[in-house]
Motif scaffolding. Structure first.
Motif, PDB file in Angstrom:
ATOM      1  N   PRO A 100       0.785  -1.226   0.000  1.00 27.83           N
ATOM      2  CA  PRO A 100       0.000   0.000   0.000  1.00 27.83           C
ATOM      3  C   PRO A 100       0.825   1.288   0.000  1.00 27.83           C
ATOM      4  O   PRO A 100       0.469   2.257  -0.678  1.00 27.83           O
ATOM      5  CB  PRO A 100      -0.837  -0.127   1.273  1.00 27.83           C
ATOM      6  CG  PRO A 100      -1.032  -1.601   1.416  1.00 27.83           C
ATOM      7  CD  PRO A 100       0.270  -2.200   0.984  1.00 27.83           C
ATOM      8  N   MET A 101       1.941   1.319   0.734  1.00 25.37           N
ATOM      9  CA  MET A 101       2.761   2.534   0.749  1.00 25.37           C
ATOM     10  C   MET A 101       3.356   2.809  -0.631  1.00 25.37           C
ATOM     11  O   MET A 101       3.487   3.969  -1.040  1.00 25.37           O
ATOM     12  CB  MET A 101       3.863   2.427   1.795  1.00 25.37           C
ATOM     13  CG  MET A 101       4.641   3.714   2.012  1.00 25.37           C
ATOM     14  SD  MET A 101       3.626   5.053   2.717  1.00 25.37           S
ATOM     15  CE  MET A 101       3.734   4.650   4.477  1.00 25.37           C
ATOM     16  N   ASP A 102       3.694   1.757  -1.369  1.00 24.41           N
ATOM     17  CA  ASP A 102       4.188   1.933  -2.737  1.00 24.41           C
ATOM     18  C   ASP A 102       3.123   2.613  -3.595  1.00 24.41           C
ATOM     19  O   ASP A 102       3.433   3.456  -4.445  1.00 24.41           O
ATOM     20  CB  ASP A 102       4.538   0.573  -3.371  1.00 24.41           C
ATOM     21  CG  ASP A 102       5.649  -0.146  -2.634  1.00 24.41           C
ATOM     22  OD1 ASP A 102       6.551   0.534  -2.114  1.00 24.41           O
ATOM     23  OD2 ASP A 102       5.614  -1.392  -2.587  1.00 24.41           O
ATOM     24  N   VAL A 103       1.869   2.222  -3.361  1.00 24.86           N
ATOM     25  CA  VAL A 103       0.761   2.789  -4.129  1.00 24.86           C
ATOM     26  C   VAL A 103       0.593   4.270  -3.789  1.00 24.86           C
ATOM     27  O   VAL A 103       0.508   5.128  -4.667  1.00 24.86           O
ATOM     28  CB  VAL A 103      -0.542   2.016  -3.863  1.00 24.86           C
ATOM     29  CG1 VAL A 103      -1.685   2.611  -4.676  1.00 24.86           C
ATOM     30  CG2 VAL A 103      -0.373   0.537  -4.201  1.00 24.86           C
ATOM     31  N   ALA A 104       0.535   4.578  -2.497  1.00 26.61           N
ATOM     32  CA  ALA A 104       0.341   5.969  -2.070  1.00 26.61           C
ATOM     33  C   ALA A 104       1.467   6.866  -2.559  1.00 26.61           C
ATOM     34  O   ALA A 104       1.234   8.001  -2.990  1.00 26.61           O
ATOM     35  CB  ALA A 104       0.235   6.035  -0.553  1.00 26.61           C
ATOM     36  N   GLN A 105       2.699   6.373  -2.506  1.00 27.27           N
ATOM     37  CA  GLN A 105       3.847   7.190  -2.896  1.00 27.27           C
ATOM     38  C   GLN A 105       3.981   7.372  -4.405  1.00 27.27           C
ATOM     39  O   GLN A 105       4.843   8.115  -4.861  1.00 27.27           O
ATOM     40  CB  GLN A 105       5.121   6.582  -2.303  1.00 27.27           C
ATOM     41  CG  GLN A 105       5.183   6.720  -0.789  1.00 27.27           C
ATOM     42  CD  GLN A 105       6.406   6.088  -0.164  1.00 27.27           C
ATOM     43  OE1 GLN A 105       7.078   5.245  -0.765  1.00 27.27           O
ATOM     44  NE2 GLN A 105       6.722   6.494   1.065  1.00 27.27           N
ATOM     45  N   SER A 106       3.105   6.720  -5.155  1.00 31.90           N
ATOM     46  CA  SER A 106       3.116   6.911  -6.610  1.00 31.90           C
ATOM     47  C   SER A 106       2.240   8.089  -7.036  1.00 31.90           C
ATOM     48  O   SER A 106       2.165   8.405  -8.219  1.00 31.90           O
ATOM     49  CB  SER A 106       2.628   5.635  -7.312  1.00 31.90           C
ATOM     50  OG  SER A 106       1.250   5.432  -7.063  1.00 31.90           O
ATOM     51  N   ASN A 107       1.565   8.721  -6.063  1.00 34.93           N
ATOM     52  CA  ASN A 107       0.703   9.883  -6.317  1.00 34.93           C
ATOM     53  C   ASN A 107      -0.570   9.550  -7.082  1.00 34.93           C
ATOM     54  O   ASN A 107      -1.073  10.361  -7.874  1.00 34.93           O
ATOM     55  CB  ASN A 107       1.472  10.989  -7.058  1.00 34.93           C
ATOM     56  CG  ASN A 107       2.427  11.732  -6.147  1.00 34.93           C
ATOM     57  OD1 ASN A 107       2.120  11.984  -4.981  1.00 34.93           O
ATOM     58  ND2 ASN A 107       3.604  12.064  -6.658  1.00 34.93           N
ATOM     59  N   VAL A 108      -1.136   8.367  -6.832  1.00 31.02           N
ATOM     60  CA  VAL A 108      -2.435   8.054  -7.410  1.00 31.02           C
ATOM     61  C   VAL A 108      -3.485   8.987  -6.809  1.00 31.02           C
ATOM     62  O   VAL A 108      -3.299   9.533  -5.727  1.00 31.02           O
ATOM     63  CB  VAL A 108      -2.831   6.584  -7.159  1.00 31.02           C
ATOM     64  CG1 VAL A 108      -1.891   5.636  -7.890  1.00 31.02           C
ATOM     65  CG2 VAL A 108      -2.868   6.265  -5.659  1.00 31.02           C
ATOM     66  N   ASN A 109      -4.586   9.153  -7.509  1.00 30.38           N
ATOM     67  CA  ASN A 109      -5.636  10.056  -7.038  1.00 30.38           C
ATOM     68  C   ASN A 109      -6.518   9.429  -5.964  1.00 30.38           C
ATOM     69  O   ASN A 109      -7.057  10.136  -5.107  1.00 30.38           O
ATOM     70  CB  ASN A 109      -6.494  10.519  -8.211  1.00 30.38           C
ATOM     71  CG  ASN A 109      -5.680  11.273  -9.242  1.00 30.38           C
ATOM     72  OD1 ASN A 109      -5.246  10.701 -10.237  1.00 30.38           O
ATOM     73  ND2 ASN A 109      -5.434  12.552  -9.018  1.00 30.38           N
ATOM     74  N   SER A 110      -6.703   8.107  -6.036  1.00 33.50           N
ATOM     75  CA  SER A 110      -7.498   7.443  -5.008  1.00 33.50           C
ATOM     76  C   SER A 110      -7.011   6.028  -4.804  1.00 33.50           C
ATOM     77  O   SER A 110      -6.377   5.427  -5.696  1.00 33.50           O
ATOM     78  CB  SER A 110      -8.988   7.433  -5.379  1.00 33.50           C
ATOM     79  OG  SER A 110      -9.233   6.568  -6.473  1.00 33.50           O
ATOM     80  N   MET A 111      -7.303   5.503  -3.620  1.00 32.33           N
ATOM     81  CA  MET A 111      -6.993   4.114  -3.282  1.00 32.33           C
ATOM     82  C   MET A 111      -8.270   3.461  -2.786  1.00 32.33           C
ATOM     83  O   MET A 111      -8.936   3.991  -1.895  1.00 32.33           O
ATOM     84  CB  MET A 111      -5.885   4.050  -2.232  1.00 32.33           C
ATOM     85  CG  MET A 111      -4.542   4.549  -2.765  1.00 32.33           C
ATOM     86  SD  MET A 111      -3.252   4.752  -1.490  1.00 32.33           S
ATOM     87  CE  MET A 111      -3.025   3.048  -0.949  1.00 32.33           C
ATOM     88  N   SER A 112      -8.618   2.332  -3.380  1.00 29.85           N
ATOM     89  CA  SER A 112      -9.864   1.635  -3.047  1.00 29.85           C
ATOM     90  C   SER A 112      -9.626   0.501  -2.064  1.00 29.85           C
ATOM     91  O   SER A 112      -8.578  -0.147  -2.100  1.00 29.85           O
ATOM     92  CB  SER A 112     -10.498   1.070  -4.315  1.00 29.85           C
ATOM     93  OG  SER A 112     -10.913   2.089  -5.195  1.00 29.85           O
ATOM     94  N   HIS A 113     -10.643   0.264  -1.229  1.00 28.85           N
ATOM     95  CA  HIS A 113     -10.710  -0.850  -0.289  1.00 28.85           C
ATOM     96  C   HIS A 113      -9.804  -0.618   0.923  1.00 28.85           C
ATOM     97  O   HIS A 113      -8.632  -0.980   0.933  1.00 28.85           O
ATOM     98  CB  HIS A 113     -10.371  -2.179  -0.954  1.00 28.85           C
ATOM     99  CG  HIS A 113     -11.147  -2.441  -2.203  1.00 28.85           C
ATOM    100  ND1 HIS A 113     -12.533  -2.403  -2.234  1.00 28.85           N
ATOM    101  CD2 HIS A 113     -10.745  -2.713  -3.473  1.00 28.85           C
ATOM    102  CE1 HIS A 113     -12.942  -2.659  -3.471  1.00 28.85           C
ATOM    103  NE2 HIS A 113     -11.881  -2.834  -4.241  1.00 28.85           N
ATOM    104  N   ALA A 114     -10.380   0.005   1.950  1.00 27.13           N
ATOM    105  CA  ALA A 114      -9.628   0.313   3.161  1.00 27.13           C
ATOM    106  C   ALA A 114      -9.008  -0.935   3.772  1.00 27.13           C
ATOM    107  O   ALA A 114      -7.911  -0.882   4.345  1.00 27.13           O
ATOM    108  CB  ALA A 114     -10.546   1.001   4.177  1.00 27.13           C
ATOM    109  N   ASN A 115      -9.683  -2.056   3.643  1.00 26.19           N
ATOM    110  CA  ASN A 115      -9.147  -3.293   4.203  1.00 26.19           C
ATOM    111  C   ASN A 115      -7.761  -3.620   3.653  1.00 26.19           C
ATOM    112  O   ASN A 115      -6.919  -4.177   4.357  1.00 26.19           O
ATOM    113  CB  ASN A 115     -10.103  -4.452   3.908  1.00 26.19           C
ATOM    114  CG  ASN A 115      -9.570  -5.783   4.395  1.00 26.19           C
ATOM    115  OD1 ASN A 115      -9.620  -6.080   5.583  1.00 26.19           O
ATOM    116  ND2 ASN A 115      -9.038  -6.585   3.482  1.00 26.19           N
ATOM    117  N   ASP A 116      -7.501  -3.268   2.380  1.00 25.30           N
ATOM    118  CA  ASP A 116      -6.210  -3.580   1.763  1.00 25.30           C
ATOM    119  C   ASP A 116      -5.030  -2.923   2.475  1.00 25.30           C
ATOM    120  O   ASP A 116      -3.896  -3.411   2.393  1.00 25.30           O
ATOM    121  CB  ASP A 116      -6.203  -3.127   0.298  1.00 25.30           C
ATOM    122  CG  ASP A 116      -6.955  -4.081  -0.615  1.00 25.30           C
ATOM    123  OD1 ASP A 116      -7.629  -4.996  -0.091  1.00 25.30           O
ATOM    124  OD2 ASP A 116      -6.871  -3.909  -1.841  1.00 25.30           O
TER     125      ASP A 116
END
Length: 419
Positions: A237-253
């Motif tokens: 998940p941190m890799d995803v956030a640090q890529s500057n995506v606009n949104s991240m789905s599924h809080a459980n992930d």
């Protein structure tokens, strides 16, 4: 007598249409709920002209055009039209297109009659969705305005999926379901997706953190948004956030961030979760703080999680809201095709009851934030100059969200929708 009532109900459902709407409408003496949770509800009147909110005034305008339809909203409440930010309307069996369109048309009608005026479709058959969107825009079918994504994943994901869905056996090779193997694939794939009419790229699975960043950067370069799952196995998940995506789905992930190692294996990660992986609050807060810092929206899909016994979703969403991460309301759930309650209301109630959000914050998640995460600046709030997607409710939604189940009026782009 009962049979007659049932028959009348069915007939009313079948003939749900846009009313003969005049060029201008005045909604007078309402309590207005802006859509931004920081704006307190206030009394006022809303004048609609040519599909937009022309003005909002504290008092009823003294001079009203004789052709203006006046609706007395004394004791009633006006909110923005709702938005479900996570639907899938183009993932069913498409072997019989006539049947598929008929089912989807009925679903979209039900969405609109329950106050959902816009949706973000998080990946499906793009030509099918484009046709659905076109029919709504042309007034041929009542339904929400639609914005949709292309789904990008690594070859491993598409190999796992096998032959694909019925009517779509070329999974991974189309502009809307694209297999990405290397950086060289990214630019042309996004160009193809853009031609298919997508608003964003859904970054889904089996991608390295380097490819996630490449997809995100190129999507933004080409004027598209980047929407991602919370975990893109093997990327964390941190890799995803640090890529500057606009949104991240599924809080459980997001719980998978605490698994040790630079990468995560999907089978082992889910096995740990189902064995009772305990939430590490320090890791959670680091993750959410990174999202807050980068302005990444959280699309938690709590209703989906609760139905699959994923208790961490509500806990993470509650903390995300406390830390100031912007939440959007999305369901990732099956919508009924008849005149039945919609799961967006279940999502909204969970955001309030289990995630500690105020009703005003929940309304923001289901209106303004949904618009912003989709790149839409013309809706989501009740303000002059904005598109007139509005609901008139009979009860105060700041006290009970149940009132959204039966809006008295749904107004979409200045047109009154009647049941």
């Amino acid at each position: 007598m009962i049979k007659i009532k049932i028959l009348m109900s069915l007939l009313l459902w079948q003939v749900a249409v846009y009313a003969q709407t005049p060029a201008s409408i005045l909604l007078k003496n309402a309590t207005i709920i802006d859509g931004d949770a920081n704006v307190k509800p206030f009394k006022g009147s809303v004048l609609i002209k040519e599909g937009k909110i022309y003005s909002i005034s504290a008092a009823v305008p003294k001079t009203i055009d004789a052709k203006t339809r006046v609706i007395d909203c004394t004791g009633k409440f006006i909110t923005p039209g709702l938005m479900d930010s996570h639907v899938h309307l183009g993932t069913g069996d498409l072997t019989d297109l006539k049947k598929a369109y008929a089912t989807t048309d009925s679903i979209m009608k039900n969405l609109l009659l329950h106050g959902i005026t816009t949706v973000r479709d998080m990946a499906g058959n793009a030509p099918f969705l484009a046709e659905c969107k076109k029919k709504v825009q042309e007034g041929k079918v009542p339904g929400p305005d639609m914005y949709y994504a292309a789904q990008f994943a690594g070859p491993g994901y598409f190999a796992m999926m096998g032959a694909g869905r019925k009517g779509e056996e070329d999974l991974g090779k189309t502009s809307w379901y694209r297999s990405i193997s290397s950086k060289a694939d990214v630019k042309p794939a996004i160009a193809d997706a853009k031609k298919a009419g997508v608003t964003g790229i859904k970054i889904y699975a089996s991608l390295s953190k380097e490819l996630i960043r490449e997809i995100t950067n190129e999507a933004h370069q080409q004027g598209l948004l980047a929407w991602a799952h919370g975990a893109i196995f093997p990327s964390k998940p941190m890799d995803v956030a640090q890529s500057n995506v606009n949104s991240m789905s599924h809080a459980n992930d997001l719980v998978f961030q605490q698994i040790k190692g630079d990468t995560i294996e999907i089978g082992a990660a889910w096995a740990q979760l189902y064995k009772g992986l305990k939430l590490d609050t320090n890791v959670r807060d680091q993750m959410l703080s990174e999202m807050k810092r980068r302005g990444t929206f959280l699309d938690p899909t709590v209703f989906h999680a609760e139905n699959n016994k994923m208790v961490n979703a509500a806990l993470i969403t509650r903390r995300a809201n406390e830390l100031g991460v912007k939440i959007v309301a999305g369901t990732d759930w099956i919508f009924p095709s008849k005149n039945e309650s919609v799961p967006l209301l279940d999502e909204m109630k969970l955001l309030a009851v289990k995630c500690g959000m105020s009703n005003l914050q929940v309304i923001e998640a289901a209106s303004l934030n949904g618009a912003l995460v989709t790149g839409l600046k013309d809706r989501g709030v009740v303000r002059a100059g904005k598109r007139a997607d509005l609901l008139i409710l009979n009860a105060d939604p700041t006290k009970s969200l149940e009132t959204f189940d039966q809006p008295e009026f749904v107004i979409q782009k200045g047109k009154i929708v009647k049941k």
